[in-house]
Design a protein around this motif. Structure first.
Motif, mmCIF file in Angstrom:
data_model
loop_
_atom_site.group_PDB
_atom_site.id
_atom_site.type_symbol
_atom_site.label_atom_id
_atom_site.label_comp_id
_atom_site.label_asym_id
_atom_site.label_seq_id
_atom_site.Cartn_x
_atom_site.Cartn_y
_atom_site.Cartn_z
ATOM 1 N N ASN A 1 0.816 -1.223 0.000
ATOM 2 C CA ASN A 1 0.000 0.000 0.000
ATOM 3 C C ASN A 1 0.844 1.265 0.000
ATOM 4 O OD1 ASN A 1 -2.686 -1.198 0.365
ATOM 5 N ND2 ASN A 1 -1.813 -1.935 2.288
ATOM 6 N N GLY A 2 2.161 1.124 0.135
ATOM 7 C CA GLY A 2 3.025 2.280 0.389
ATOM 8 C C GLY A 2 3.127 3.261 -0.769
ATOM 9 N N ASP A 3 3.551 4.499 -0.419
ATOM 10 C CA ASP A 3 3.890 5.470 -1.462
ATOM 11 C C ASP A 3 5.185 5.034 -2.142
ATOM 12 O OD1 ASP A 3 1.851 7.625 -0.957
ATOM 13 O OD2 ASP A 3 2.726 7.375 1.041
ATOM 14 N N VAL A 4 6.051 4.417 -1.337
ATOM 15 C CA VAL A 4 7.247 3.785 -1.909
ATOM 16 C C VAL A 4 7.345 2.362 -1.368
ATOM 17 C CG1 VAL A 4 8.772 5.731 -2.397
ATOM 18 C CG2 VAL A 4 8.655 4.816 -0.095
ATOM 19 N N ILE A 5 7.936 1.491 -2.170
ATOM 20 C CA ILE A 5 8.035 0.084 -1.786
ATOM 21 C C ILE A 5 9.494 -0.348 -1.919
ATOM 22 C CG2 ILE A 5 7.243 -2.259 -2.351
ATOM 23 C CD1 ILE A 5 4.945 -0.320 -3.884
ATOM 24 N N VAL A 6 10.030 -0.898 -0.839
ATOM 25 C CA VAL A 6 11.414 -1.389 -0.865
ATOM 26 C C VAL A 6 11.378 -2.910 -0.770
ATOM 27 C CG1 VAL A 6 13.649 -1.394 0.330
ATOM 28 C CG2 VAL A 6 12.276 0.690 0.288
ATOM 29 N N THR A 7 12.030 -3.597 -1.706
ATOM 30 C CA THR A 7 12.124 -5.058 -1.611
ATOM 31 C C THR A 7 13.508 -5.425 -1.102
ATOM 32 O OG1 THR A 7 12.710 -5.040 -3.948
ATOM 33 C CG2 THR A 7 10.476 -5.689 -3.407
ATOM 34 N N ARG B 1 17.082 9.482 -1.837
ATOM 35 C CA ARG B 1 17.213 9.582 -3.301
ATOM 36 C C ARG B 1 15.850 9.710 -3.959
ATOM 37 N NH1 ARG B 1 22.368 8.574 -4.856
ATOM 38 N NH2 ARG B 1 21.896 10.328 -6.185
ATOM 39 N N TRP B 2 14.885 9.001 -3.407
ATOM 40 C CA TRP B 2 13.516 9.124 -3.937
ATOM 41 C C TRP B 2 13.009 10.556 -3.753
ATOM 42 C CZ3 TRP B 2 9.205 9.136 -0.171
ATOM 43 C CH2 TRP B 2 7.993 9.418 -0.786
ATOM 44 N N GLN B 3 13.308 11.134 -2.560
ATOM 45 C CA GLN B 3 12.828 12.493 -2.303
ATOM 46 C C GLN B 3 13.527 13.514 -3.203
ATOM 47 O OE1 GLN B 3 13.330 12.285 2.002
ATOM 48 N NE2 GLN B 3 11.112 12.509 2.214
ATOM 49 N N GLU B 4 14.699 13.127 -3.724
ATOM 50 C CA GLU B 4 15.392 14.011 -4.673
ATOM 51 C C GLU B 4 14.746 13.970 -6.047
ATOM 52 O OE1 GLU B 4 19.729 13.285 -2.542
ATOM 53 O OE2 GLU B 4 19.434 12.632 -4.615
ATOM 54 N N GLY B 5 13.805 13.029 -6.241
ATOM 55 C CA GLY B 5 13.076 13.015 -7.511
ATOM 56 C C GLY B 5 13.193 11.736 -8.316
ATOM 57 N N TYR B 6 13.837 10.712 -7.772
ATOM 58 C CA TYR B 6 13.964 9.459 -8.518
ATOM 59 C C TYR B 6 12.795 8.523 -8.220
ATOM 60 C CZ TYR B 6 18.632 11.029 -9.615
ATOM 61 O OH TYR B 6 19.694 11.762 -10.075
ATOM 62 N N ASP B 7 12.393 7.750 -9.236
ATOM 63 C CA ASP B 7 11.271 6.819 -9.065
ATOM 64 C C ASP B 7 11.747 5.416 -8.708
ATOM 65 O OD1 ASP B 7 9.203 8.683 -10.020
ATOM 66 O OD2 ASP B 7 10.349 8.546 -11.881
ATOM 67 N N VAL B 8 12.977 5.106 -9.122
ATOM 68 C CA VAL B 8 13.541 3.778 -8.839
ATOM 69 C C VAL B 8 14.933 3.978 -8.259
ATOM 70 C CG1 VAL B 8 14.245 1.570 -9.839
ATOM 71 C CG2 VAL B 8 12.328 2.805 -10.852
ATOM 72 N N GLU C 1 18.837 6.061 3.049
ATOM 73 C CA GLU C 1 19.552 6.664 1.908
ATOM 74 C C GLU C 1 18.728 6.503 0.621
ATOM 75 O OE1 GLU C 1 23.575 5.191 1.587
ATOM 76 O OE2 GLU C 1 23.760 6.029 -0.441
ATOM 77 N N MET C 2 18.104 5.338 0.474
ATOM 78 C CA MET C 2 17.281 5.104 -0.718
ATOM 79 C C MET C 2 16.077 6.051 -0.715
ATOM 80 S SD MET C 2 17.592 0.982 -0.498
ATOM 81 C CE MET C 2 16.961 0.322 -2.006
ATOM 82 N N VAL C 3 15.509 6.253 0.477
ATOM 83 C CA VAL C 3 14.349 7.153 0.598
ATOM 84 C C VAL C 3 14.767 8.579 0.232
ATOM 85 C CG1 VAL C 3 12.741 8.178 2.270
ATOM 86 C CG2 VAL C 3 13.118 5.706 2.258
#
Ligand code: UDP
Ligand code: MG
Length: 343
Positions: free
Chosen positions: A89-95, A113-120, A109-111
């Motif tokens: 259900n998340g806004d972002v999903i980490v596997t 990078r997402w906040q910097e504008g990356y989708d993956v 750190e991955m989060v």
């Protein structure tokens, strides 16, 4: 606005690792993310037989943020991750793996990078892991795959990654059943970046990926992303035709100049055996593609869910491959659906 972050971890006979893996995820969330993010952990039990299911069930009952998806049998790592993606259900999903080889400390750190504008955000291994053969095969696979496939994958990027809900939705809409997620996600496009991590040694238990499993995944990767092996067969066929014609011309010239053709019979036999071998390889490669086509045509689901434990939102509770069916009963710790899995 608070956001929801979902961690998806496939579990196959990881009884010694699950609780610690969950504690580490929880601790990282509390220390570094809890001020901005809520947490959802989806553990996918991929047909465990070592008592992992009971441990997972206890975790799901005890913690509101833990949801457990129990597959009807062992469907494999990729299918288990797909099941997790389906229920997230998340806004972002980490596997990430549940054997503690993927460090949870990398998640913030991955989060970022997402906040910097990356989708993956791919987490890429800094060092290879496993024995010499595994390392060599892994390197060879990435090299050959990237040589032949128009879709490129980052060497050392396993299934430790962050994707946004939008990427997940696009992924879930792809119709194919034989899934090689490491290739499908780059194929989708979107803005992507990478972070590096050093894999830890497996905490406990045995690695489940044996040589033939990895080989099977490589075949899925190639047949799913490249037709180069089929084209290569044509090129090889033409080459051999030219060699045979050249050899015949040589024999004819030899006969004309008084030589004895019989002298050459061993090489002819050798050529016949060689071409027969090549033909068999050619058939074998075609058979692999044919087998994948048969699997896709059958439209069998990638995974079958036996039971869901925890507070999964209603709209997400329909098995992806049967979206037109009504949603199952409300969440319960008792089996909600049992479907017979054809092999
Ligand atoms: N796994 C799974 N189903 C399988 C095989 C593995 O869900 O059929 C899970 C396993 O529990 C682990 C992850 O996938 O969390 C990676 O497996 P493993 O550690 O055996 O692979 P390796 O790290 O050696 O590549
Ligand atoms: Mg592992």
């Amino acid at each position: 606005m608070r956001r929801l972050i979902t961690i998806v971890a496939p579990v196959y006979n990881e009884r010694e690792n699950i609780e610690l893996a969950h504690r580490q995820i929880e601790a990282i969330h509390e220390e570094r993310l809890a001020d901005r993010f809520d947490l959802e952990v989806i553990l996918v039990d991929d047909g465990s037989t070592d008592g992992s299911t009971e441990i997972l069930r206890r975790l799901a009952v005890k913690h509101d943020h833990v949801r457990l998806v129990i597959l009807a049998r062992n469907f494999g790592h990729q299918a288990a991750i797909s099941a997790g993606y389906h229920y997230a259900n998340g806004d972002v999903i980490v596997t990430m793996d549940s054997d503690l080889q993927h460090p949870a400390e990398k998640i913030p750190e991955m989060v970022t990078r997402w906040q910097e504008g990356y989708d993956v955000v791919y987490a890429v291994r800094e060092a290879d892991h496993g024995g010499f053969l595994k390392r060599w095969c892994s390197r060879a696979f990435y090299r050959v795959f990237n040589l032949f496939s128009p879709t490129k994958i980052l060497p050392g990027s396993a299934d430790f990654r962050l994707i946004t809900r939008q990427v997940r939705d696009a992924l879930n809409q792809l119709p194919e059943r034989c899934r090689f997620l490491r290739g499908l996600i780059p194929w989708l496009g979107f803005r992507s970046t990478e972070v590096t991590y050093t894999p830890r040694p497996r905490m406990a238990g045995e690695p489940k990926y044996r040589f033939f499993h990895s080989l099977g995944l490589s075949v899925t990767a190639f047949t799913g992303f490249s037709v180069a092996p089929l084209r290569g067969l044509l090129v090889l066929g033409v080459l051999f035709l030219l060699v045979s014609v050249g050899y015949l011309v040589y024999c004819f010239a030899d006969w004309l100049t008084g030589g004895t053709v019989v002298r050459g019979w061993p090489s002819i036999v050798a050529l016949i055996v060689l071409t027969q071998g090549l033909m068999l390889i050619a058939f074998g490669i075609q058979a692999e593609y044919l087998a994948k086509i048969i699997q896709e045509v059958k439209q069998r689901p990638e995974f079958v869910v036996r039971e869901v434990v925890g507070d999964i939102r209603e709209q997400n509770r329909v098995v992806r491959d049967t979206p037109e069916q009504p949603a199952p009963d409300p969440p319960t710790t008792e089996p909600t659906s049992a479907q017979e899995a054809e092999t």
